[in-house]
Design a protein around this motif. Structure first.
Motif, PDB file in Angstrom:
ATOM      1  N   ALA A  34       0.835  -1.197   0.000  1.00 36.90           N
ATOM      2  CA  ALA A  34       0.000   0.000   0.000  1.00 36.90           C
ATOM      3  C   ALA A  34       0.873   1.251   0.000  1.00 36.90           C
ATOM      4  O   ALA A  34       1.965   1.264   0.565  1.00 36.90           O
ATOM      5  CB  ALA A  34      -0.914   0.000   1.225  1.00 36.90           C
ATOM      6  N   GLU A  35       0.398   2.289  -0.667  1.00 40.57           N
ATOM      7  CA  GLU A  35       1.131   3.550  -0.692  1.00 40.57           C
ATOM      8  C   GLU A  35       1.091   4.187   0.688  1.00 40.57           C
ATOM      9  O   GLU A  35       0.034   4.284   1.319  1.00 40.57           O
ATOM     10  CB  GLU A  35       0.504   4.491  -1.719  1.00 40.57           C
ATOM     11  CG  GLU A  35       1.262   5.806  -1.875  1.00 40.57           C
ATOM     12  CD  GLU A  35       0.632   6.700  -2.931  1.00 40.57           C
ATOM     13  OE1 GLU A  35       1.014   7.880  -2.999  1.00 40.57           O
ATOM     14  OE2 GLU A  35      -0.263   6.199  -3.661  1.00 40.57           O
ATOM     15  N   LYS A  38       1.068  10.247   3.920  1.00 43.10           N
ATOM     16  CA  LYS A  38       1.909  11.338   4.425  1.00 43.10           C
ATOM     17  C   LYS A  38       1.463  11.679   5.847  1.00 43.10           C
ATOM     18  O   LYS A  38       0.279  11.863   6.120  1.00 43.10           O
ATOM     19  CB  LYS A  38       1.767  12.560   3.527  1.00 43.10           C
ATOM     20  CG  LYS A  38       2.650  13.731   3.933  1.00 43.10           C
ATOM     21  CD  LYS A  38       2.471  14.891   2.953  1.00 43.10           C
ATOM     22  CE  LYS A  38       3.386  16.055   3.327  1.00 43.10           C
ATOM     23  NZ  LYS A  38       3.048  16.632   4.625  1.00 43.10           N
TER      24      LYS A  38
END
Length: 296
Positions: A34-35, A38
């Protein structure tokens, strides 16, 4: 951490720890990682929303600080999942209770005072200990310190005076003091050859200290009686000890500086505060343990 909080976290962690194994049973298809999200400043990244109430990374960071050591040592990936589930559970429980009880309201008020007070204390001590403050505290504590005489002695402790006299005869005949102590001494220092290490005046019982003060290094005393039994004392050496180096007492001085800074800050705030106190002589002390008052 309270018992109820421990139960919630333990349940959440048990569920989370079991997830990887369960996921493996669903198939061997590899999924792309998964990304990574931030991370917002101040821990504001939202990790879950429960009926409109956000749970942020900051909430979990604070929750982690309150964990007991048995949980603190768990890997962060396990704790991240477990703590999120714990806070979600706490949130749904809190939302379900409706109006708080009077007792809960009082607990929250006290907890808020405690958290805010701790924050202020941390603020005070964060700037209290400086090299200048340490040097000043050191000078104040040790500037006028006179060198003191210390003694390095050993002893053989026995129950009877006659036994002590027999040991002295053996020593005069050339017996080794340490070996006799190992064989005959009933004191805890016996296995170590009777060695008592270094000590100053006032650290030993008076009859023992008086005997030491009469000896020259290398000499052995006559039998000395104390409440512990009969001693044969040998003075090994003496030394003059002055003020310790700063680095040796740095931690001790830092604690004193922090304590003094907090006490000064508290007193300053108390002096500036408008405080009205009830005469406690008019309050029945037994009321302090009456929990039923909170239910009225």
């Amino acid at each position: 951490m309270s018992k109820r909080t421990t139960i919630l976290l333990g349940t959440a962690l048990s569920l989370m720890i079991g997830l990887p194994a369960h996921a493996q049973e669903t198939g061997n298809v590899e999924e792309a990682p998964a990304e990574m999200v931030k991370i917002d400043a101040n821990g504001a990244t939202v990790l879950a929303n429960v009926n409109g109430e956000d749970i942020t990374l900051g909430h979990l960071i604070v929750a982690r600080q309150g964990l007991s050591p048995q949980y603190q040592n768990l890997p962060n990936d396990v704790l991240l999942q477990g703590l999120l589930e714990q806070v979600i559970q706490q949130t749904v429980l809190g939302q379900a209770i409706g109006e708080l009880s009077h007792r809960a309201e009082l607990q929250l008020e006290n907890q808020r005072r405690s958290v805010i007070a701790t924050e202020k204390v941390d603020e005070v001590i964060s700037t209290a200990v400086t090299e200048e403050a340490l040097q000043s505290a050191y000078d104040e504590a040790y500037a006028d310190a006179e060198p003191t005489k210390e003694f390095h002695a050993a002893h053989i402790l026995v129950e009877a005076e006659e036994k002590a006299k027999e040991l002295i005869v053996e020593l005069e005949a050339g017996a080794d003091f340490a070996e006799l102590a190992k064989e005959h001494s009933t004191g805890p220092s016996g296995p170590n050859g009777g060695d008592l290490g270094w000590f100053g005046k006032g650290m030993m019982v008076k009859p023992f200290e008086d005997a030491v003060l009469t000896l020259e290094p290398g000499n052995v005393s006559a039998p000395v009686e104390t409440q512990f039994g009969w001693h044969v004392v040998k003075l090994n050496e003496t030394r003059m000890k002055g003020a310790p180096p700063l680095d040796e007492v740095r931690e001790e001085l830092a604690v004193k500086i922090e304590t003094d800074a907090v006490e000064m800050a508290v007193q300053k705030l108390l002096d500036a505060a408008n405080i009205d106190r009830v005469d406690l002589n008019t309050i029945d002390p037994a009321a302090l343990g009456n929990l039923s008052l909170l239910d009225q």
